[in-house]
Design a protein around this motif. Structure first.
Motif, PDB file in Angstrom:
ATOM      1  N   SER A 176      19.154  39.171  19.808  1.00  0.00           N
ATOM      2  CA  SER A 176      19.599  37.780  19.917  1.00  0.00           C
ATOM      3  C   SER A 176      19.432  37.066  18.573  1.00  0.00           C
ATOM      4  CB  SER A 176      18.798  37.049  20.998  1.00  0.00           C
ATOM      5  OG  SER A 176      17.420  36.996  20.641  1.00  0.00           O
ATOM      6  N   THR A 184      21.120  33.141  21.357  1.00  0.00           N
ATOM      7  CA  THR A 184      22.367  33.706  21.860  1.00  0.00           C
ATOM      8  C   THR A 184      22.337  35.222  21.694  1.00  0.00           C
ATOM      9  OG1 THR A 184      23.583  31.718  21.219  1.00  0.00           O
ATOM     10  CG2 THR A 184      24.874  33.705  21.650  1.00  0.00           C
ATOM     11  N   ALA A 185      22.732  35.939  22.754  1.00  0.00           N
ATOM     12  CA  ALA A 185      22.779  37.396  22.681  1.00  0.00           C
ATOM     13  C   ALA A 185      23.908  37.819  21.755  1.00  0.00           C
ATOM     14  CB  ALA A 185      22.992  37.980  24.076  1.00  0.00           C
ATOM     15  N   MET A 194      23.256  40.953  31.004  1.00  0.00           N
ATOM     16  CA  MET A 194      23.896  39.821  30.341  1.00  0.00           C
ATOM     17  C   MET A 194      24.871  40.380  29.318  1.00  0.00           C
ATOM     18  SD  MET A 194      20.465  38.629  28.356  1.00  0.00           S
ATOM     19  CE  MET A 194      19.598  38.684  29.920  1.00  0.00           C
ATOM     20  N   ASP A 198      26.134  35.383  25.491  1.00  0.00           N
ATOM     21  CA  ASP A 198      25.460  34.579  26.512  1.00  0.00           C
ATOM     22  C   ASP A 198      24.335  33.747  25.896  1.00  0.00           C
ATOM     23  OD1 ASP A 198      27.100  35.625  28.395  1.00  0.00           O
ATOM     24  OD2 ASP A 198      25.574  36.797  29.443  1.00  0.00           O
ATOM     25  N   ASP A 199      24.167  32.544  26.438  1.00  0.00           N
ATOM     26  CA  ASP A 199      23.087  31.660  26.032  1.00  0.00           C
ATOM     27  C   ASP A 199      21.806  32.119  26.732  1.00  0.00           C
ATOM     28  OD1 ASP A 199      21.342  29.640  25.423  1.00  0.00           O
ATOM     29  OD2 ASP A 199      22.718  28.017  25.949  1.00  0.00           O
ATOM     30  N   LEU A 200      20.751  32.404  25.971  1.00  0.00           N
ATOM     31  CA  LEU A 200      19.501  32.886  26.539  1.00  0.00           C
ATOM     32  C   LEU A 200      18.461  31.797  26.723  1.00  0.00           C
ATOM     33  CD1 LEU A 200      19.123  36.187  24.466  1.00  0.00           C
ATOM     34  CD2 LEU A 200      20.273  35.826  26.658  1.00  0.00           C
ATOM     35  N   GLY A 206      12.383  32.212  28.395  1.00  0.00           N
ATOM     36  CA  GLY A 206      13.269  33.365  28.404  1.00  0.00           C
ATOM     37  C   GLY A 206      12.695  34.526  27.612  1.00  0.00           C
ATOM     38  N   ALA A 208      13.981  36.089  25.004  1.00  0.00           N
ATOM     39  CA  ALA A 208      14.064  35.927  23.554  1.00  0.00           C
ATOM     40  C   ALA A 208      12.988  34.993  23.048  1.00  0.00           C
ATOM     41  CB  ALA A 208      15.453  35.393  23.188  1.00  0.00           C
TER      42      ALA A 208
END
Length: 211
Positions: A176, A184-185, A194, A198-200, A206, A208
C-alpha cells in the motif's frame, strides 16, 4: 522410522499386531503395522483406547479388553494391549489375542522404543526444516536479484507481492501507499480480499495502519 520401530517391537516384544497411528484431520490413522492377521483401522481422535492415549498423552496397559471401558478393538479376537503416545503426532499400539499378555515391563519397553522413535523423527524434521530454510534463502536471493532489474514501479511491486506469496507462503499480501491521511492498495496477490486502488483507511486503523 515408524516401520523400523514396529518391526523392532515385533521382534523383541513378540507383539501379535503392532502399529502406529498418526493424527490427521480429527482422526488417528494407521500409517504402519506388523502382523497380517487383521488390518488396523482409523479412529476418531477421541475414540477408544487409542483416542484416550492421544488426548491424555499417557500410556495405557489393557489387561482385558472386555473389562476396559474405552477398549474398542478392530477385531474381537484381541484380548489385551498396550497404548503409548509418540510425541505430538500420534499413538503406538500393540495388541494380543491372549488376555493379560502384556505387563508393566512390556509397557516400559514400548515407551522406550517410542522415545527413540520420536527422537529420530525430531532429527529428521530438524534436517528437513534446515534444508527448507536454505532453499527459502536461495529463492529470496534470486527474487532480490530479479527486483533489481525491474524498470518501473508497477513491475517492482507486482514481483514483490508474487515473491511474498510463493517464497514466504503468505495466504495473501499487498503493498500500500500513503496518500495524505489514507492508505491505498497498489499491488495485491490473487487471494487478497481487496483490489488494487482500494482505500484501506487512515494511518491509525486497518492492516496498513498497523504495519
Amino acid at each position: 522410522v515408524y516401520e523400523t520401530a514396529v518391526e523392532a517391537a515385533e521382534d523383541v516384544l513378540d507383539f501379535d499386531v503392532c502399529g502406529v497411528f498418526v493424527h490427521r484431520d480429527g482422526e488417528l490413522v494407521p500409517v504402519t503395522q506388523t502382523g497380517s492377521t487383521v488390518s488396523l483401522q482409523s479412529y476418531e481422535d477421541t475414540q477408544g483406547v487409542v483416542g484416550q492415549t492421544f488426548q491424555t498423552g499417557e500410556s495405557t496397559l489393557v489387561g482385558g479388553m472386555a473389562a476396559h471401558n474405552r477398549a474398542d478393538p478392530v477385531d474381537s479376537r484381541f484380548r489385551s494391549g498396550v497404548s503409548v503416545p509418540i510425541g505430538e503426532p500420534g499413538v503406538w499400539q500393540a495388541v494380543s489375542t491372549e488376555p493379560g499378555y502384556y505387563g508393566e515391563t512390556d509397557l516400559e519397553l514400548t515407551e522406550l522404543l517410542a522415545i527413540h522413535a520420536e527422537a529420530a523423527l525430531t532429527r529428521i524434521r530438524s534436517k528437513r526444516d534446515l534444508r527448507e530454510s536454505k532453499r527459502k534463502i536461495e529463492r529470496l536471493h534470486a527474487v532480490a536479484t530479479s527486483l533489481e532489474t525491474c524498470t518501473d514501479r508497477e513491475t517492482l511491486l507486482s514481483e514483490a507481492v508474487r515473491a511474498a506469496g510463493e517464497v514466504l507462503a503468505f495466504d495473501w499480501c499487498l503493498v500500500s501507499r500513503r496518500r495524505n491521511d489514507t492508505f491505498t492498495a497498489e499491488a495485491v496477490s490473487p487471494q487478497t480480499p481487496m483490489s488494487a486502488g482500494d482505500d484501506l483507511g487512515g494511518g491509525e486503523t486497518g492492516v496498513a495502519g498497523r504495519g
